[in-house]
Scaffold this motif. Structure first.
Motif, mmCIF file in Angstrom:
data_model
loop_
_atom_site.group_PDB
_atom_site.id
_atom_site.type_symbol
_atom_site.label_atom_id
_atom_site.label_comp_id
_atom_site.label_asym_id
_atom_site.label_seq_id
_atom_site.Cartn_x
_atom_site.Cartn_y
_atom_site.Cartn_z
ATOM 1 N N LYS A 104 0.845 -1.201 0.000
ATOM 2 C CA LYS A 104 0.000 0.000 0.000
ATOM 3 C C LYS A 104 0.882 1.254 0.000
ATOM 4 N N GLU A 105 2.021 1.166 0.692
ATOM 5 C CA GLU A 105 2.951 2.291 0.730
ATOM 6 C C GLU A 105 3.434 2.641 -0.675
ATOM 7 N N ASP A 106 3.725 1.615 -1.481
ATOM 8 C CA ASP A 106 4.149 1.846 -2.875
ATOM 9 C C ASP A 106 3.053 2.603 -3.630
ATOM 10 N N ILE A 107 1.807 2.186 -3.411
ATOM 11 C CA ILE A 107 0.701 2.837 -4.132
ATOM 12 C C ILE A 107 0.575 4.288 -3.680
ATOM 13 N N ARG A 108 0.644 4.499 -2.367
ATOM 14 C CA ARG A 108 0.525 5.869 -1.844
ATOM 15 C C ARG A 108 1.598 6.773 -2.431
ATOM 16 N N ARG A 109 2.829 6.285 -2.412
ATOM 17 C CA ARG A 109 3.951 7.099 -2.895
ATOM 18 C C ARG A 109 3.761 7.421 -4.379
ATOM 19 N N ARG A 138 -15.396 4.245 -13.287
ATOM 20 C CA ARG A 138 -15.684 4.418 -11.875
ATOM 21 C C ARG A 138 -14.408 4.805 -11.143
ATOM 22 N N VAL A 139 -14.514 5.773 -10.220
ATOM 23 C CA VAL A 139 -13.396 6.063 -9.324
ATOM 24 C C VAL A 139 -13.794 5.568 -7.939
ATOM 25 N N HIS A 140 -13.013 4.675 -7.391
ATOM 26 C CA HIS A 140 -13.233 4.238 -6.011
ATOM 27 C C HIS A 140 -11.948 4.451 -5.237
ATOM 28 N N GLY A 141 -11.986 4.153 -3.948
ATOM 29 C CA GLY A 141 -10.772 4.355 -3.176
ATOM 30 C C GLY A 141 -10.934 3.878 -1.761
ATOM 31 N N THR A 142 -9.841 3.979 -1.037
ATOM 32 C CA THR A 142 -9.922 3.672 0.389
ATOM 33 C C THR A 142 -10.186 4.977 1.115
ATOM 34 N N SER A 143 -10.694 4.864 2.329
ATOM 35 C CA SER A 143 -11.122 6.067 3.043
ATOM 36 C C SER A 143 -9.946 6.889 3.545
ATOM 37 N N PRO A 174 -5.330 8.557 1.273
ATOM 38 C CA PRO A 174 -6.227 7.603 0.624
ATOM 39 C C PRO A 174 -5.612 7.070 -0.665
ATOM 40 N N THR A 175 -6.000 5.851 -1.039
ATOM 41 C CA THR A 175 -5.556 5.353 -2.342
ATOM 42 C C THR A 175 -6.741 5.384 -3.298
ATOM 43 N N VAL A 176 -6.415 5.595 -4.568
ATOM 44 C CA VAL A 176 -7.422 5.825 -5.604
ATOM 45 C C VAL A 176 -7.392 4.663 -6.581
ATOM 46 N N PHE A 177 -8.556 4.152 -6.963
ATOM 47 C CA PHE A 177 -8.539 3.176 -8.052
ATOM 48 C C PHE A 177 -9.500 3.592 -9.148
ATOM 49 N N GLY A 178 -8.957 3.638 -10.349
ATOM 50 C CA GLY A 178 -9.766 3.932 -11.529
ATOM 51 C C GLY A 178 -10.141 2.618 -12.188
ATOM 52 N N ILE A 179 -11.424 2.435 -12.415
ATOM 53 C CA ILE A 179 -11.883 1.153 -12.973
ATOM 54 C C ILE A 179 -12.567 1.424 -14.311
ATOM 55 N N TRP A 222 0.481 -7.013 -1.455
ATOM 56 C CA TRP A 222 0.657 -7.472 -0.072
ATOM 57 C C TRP A 222 -0.567 -7.090 0.759
ATOM 58 N N SER A 223 -1.235 -8.080 1.355
ATOM 59 C CA SER A 223 -2.442 -7.741 2.118
ATOM 60 C C SER A 223 -2.142 -7.360 3.560
ATOM 61 N N GLY A 224 -1.066 -7.908 4.111
ATOM 62 C CA GLY A 224 -0.789 -7.654 5.531
ATOM 63 C C GLY A 224 -1.695 -8.457 6.459
ATOM 64 N N ASP A 225 -2.542 -9.302 5.889
ATOM 65 C CA ASP A 225 -3.427 -10.129 6.714
ATOM 66 C C ASP A 225 -2.751 -11.455 7.052
ATOM 67 N N ILE A 226 -3.324 -12.175 7.994
ATOM 68 C CA ILE A 226 -2.819 -13.501 8.344
ATOM 69 C C ILE A 226 -3.919 -14.534 8.137
ATOM 70 N N ALA A 227 -3.561 -15.609 7.460
ATOM 71 C CA ALA A 227 -4.513 -16.679 7.206
ATOM 72 C C ALA A 227 -3.739 -17.979 7.034
ATOM 73 N N GLN A 228 -4.482 -19.075 7.049
ATOM 74 C CA GLN A 228 -3.863 -20.366 6.801
ATOM 75 C C GLN A 228 -4.536 -20.971 5.577
#
Ligand code: 8LE
Length: 440
Positions: free
Chosen positions: A56-61, A82-87, A93-98, A301-307
């Motif tokens: 996410k840091e890469d996207i922000r930068r 569509r323009v969406h993004g994170t809050s 915030p990060t921006v996604f153009g779809i 990279w999600s930064g989440d933990i799962a199995q």
């Protein structure tokens, strides 16, 4: 498909996706500058796994330097549909153009996955999540629309809206609901306060959730299923990775999510070495689009933990499965005396107890030179407080019972503080239960 056969199909999609992003974006050629493999002609999934991981840091930068989309966009800005993004609650915030074609493919993928989860054209889907930049609600809506279900885009988040939601549920009786697990519980609590019974006055048979743990937390899931008389399906990767339903449970899975690898390819990666992990392991999901033409995210990279593992699911899918869903974040895992503690595990214990009052908070503190201290602040039913008047030790007994249950489940002792039910704010979106006072 057999996993091997599917691997071939996925490789061919990923090869095309990476080549496309490399040739059409300004970002990826630079990002892959030092790559040890040829991004224009990947020969195996192992080669794919050697591409650098995007954060996410890469996207922000990138988006700060090249606003608003960064050089991720592979189509002319005028073709963004569509323009969406994170809050942006935790940074820029990060921006996604779809693009339009991508939006159609998202609808198609979500319709397929929702069908797999049990949604049918004669269902009425109430989308009870905020209609804003948040792509969760819109993703649920387009999928349900594409499938041909009746859509009821109720939204959430405005003052008084949950009371109105309860009235509408009793009036039009939607059969399916999308939102967060926290919101479903809040809706039930609100309905009961209004004299409505979510089991008999509403008509839900199916609920699908994303955005936070809950649907794969056994006690939370059971509670929602019993409260509404429905079955629950866990879903969700990340907004950036829309079609975010590529992680999805099905009618047969009691916890967890299948990974629809041909739609979004998921790897599980070691949080330290960042190398791929085999089935059976616990690690961080790393996601890649396989069919995005507007703003593709590759090895994100999600930064989440799962199995993850291969399981024999009666639905017949041969995809790998996140067997316990997403149960933690790599960065907010709490370490109490050397033991990893995930808030979702604490939630599971609390919700399985009869005295639990509906909400809890985890207070984290650290004094100079000391280890982290975790206090579980938990609501207990109002009855317990009433009982105290005739039996002063009632609260102490409840506190001991909760403390013992947590110690048994977590393997370490934590402090427990009781609060009367209703003490903590309810949310119409994702619950925020960690209060971090670690300043040192
Ligand atoms: C446990 C997937 C979506 C659109 O609902 C969403 O919440 O995306 P967003 O806002 O980018 O947040 C993604 C994060 O929410 C994930 O990294 C994970 O920490 C959490 N999350 C999403 N779905 C689940 C989840 N955590 N179970 C889930 N089913």
């Amino acid at each position: 498909m057999s996993p091997d056969e599917r691997g071939e199909a996925i490789l061919s999609k990923l090869r095309g996706q990476v080549r496309y992003a490399f040739q059409n974006s300004g970002f990826y050629p630079e990002f892959y500058g030092g790559a040890t493999v040829d991004p224009e002609n990947l020969r195996s999934l192992e080669e794919f796994a050697q591409l650098p991981i995007l954060t996410k840091e890469d996207i922000r930068r990138e988006q700060e330097e090249h606003p608003p989309y960064g050089r991720f966009l592979c189509i002319p800005p005028s073709e963004v549909f569509r323009v969406h993004g994170t809050s942006g609650t935790t940074g820029r915030p990060t921006v996604f153009g779809i693009g339009h074609d991508d939006w159609d493919r998202i609808a198609e993928a979500h319709a397929r996955i929702l069908w797999g989860a049990g949604l049918r054209p004669d269902d009425m889907v109430m989308v009870a999540a905020v209609f804003s930049l948040y792509v969760g609600s819109w993703g649920a809506l387009v999928g349900a629309e594409r499938l041909g279900a009746t859509c009821f885009p109720f939204g959430s988040g405005a003052p008084g809206q949950t009371e109105r939601a309860a009235e509408w549920c009793a009036m039009v009786k939607p059969s399916a609901l999308y939102g967060t697990p926290s919101y479903a519980l809040y809706l039930a609590e609100t309905a009961r306060q209004m004299g409505l019974d979510p089991l008999t006055d509403f008509g839900f048979r199916f609920m699908f959730f994303s955005g936070e743990p809950g649907a794969s937390v056994p006690a939370t899931r059971r509670l929602i299923e019993d409260t509404f008389g429905c079955y629950v399906v866990d879903q969700g990767s990340m907004a950036e990775m829309t079609p975010w339903m590529s992680n999805s449970g099905c009618r047969h899975l009691s916890t967890g999510m299948h990974l629809w690898q041909d739609i979004v390819y998921t790897e599980l990666v070691d949080p330290e070495s960042r190398r791929n992990l085999p089935l059976g392991a616990e690690g961080v999901p790393v996601y890649s689009h396989t069919e995005r033409t507007s703003q593709p995210m590759i090895r994100y990279w999600s930064g989440d933990i799962a199995q993850w593992d291969l399981i024999d699911c009666p639905c017949g899918r041969t995809y790998p499965t996140l067997t316990r869903g997403i149960y933690g974040r790599a960065d907010d895992m709490i370490i109490v005396r050397g033991q990893n503690v995930f808030p979702s595990r604490i939630e599971d214990i609390l919700r399985s107890m009869d005295v639990f009052g509906g909400e809890f908070r985890l207070l984290l503190e650290r004094e100079r030179g000391q280890l982290d201290r975790l206090t579980v602040q938990t609501e207990v039913l109002a009855d317990t407080y009433v009982q105290r008047e005739s039996d002063p030790a009632a609260l102490d007994r409840v506190q001991e019972e909760i403390t013992a249950a947590l110690r048994r489940a977590l393997g370490v002792g934590v402090a427990v503080e009781l609060k009367p039910a209703g003490e903590f704010e309810r949310t119409q979106f994702k619950a925020r239960r960690i209060i971090d006072h670690r300043t040192v």
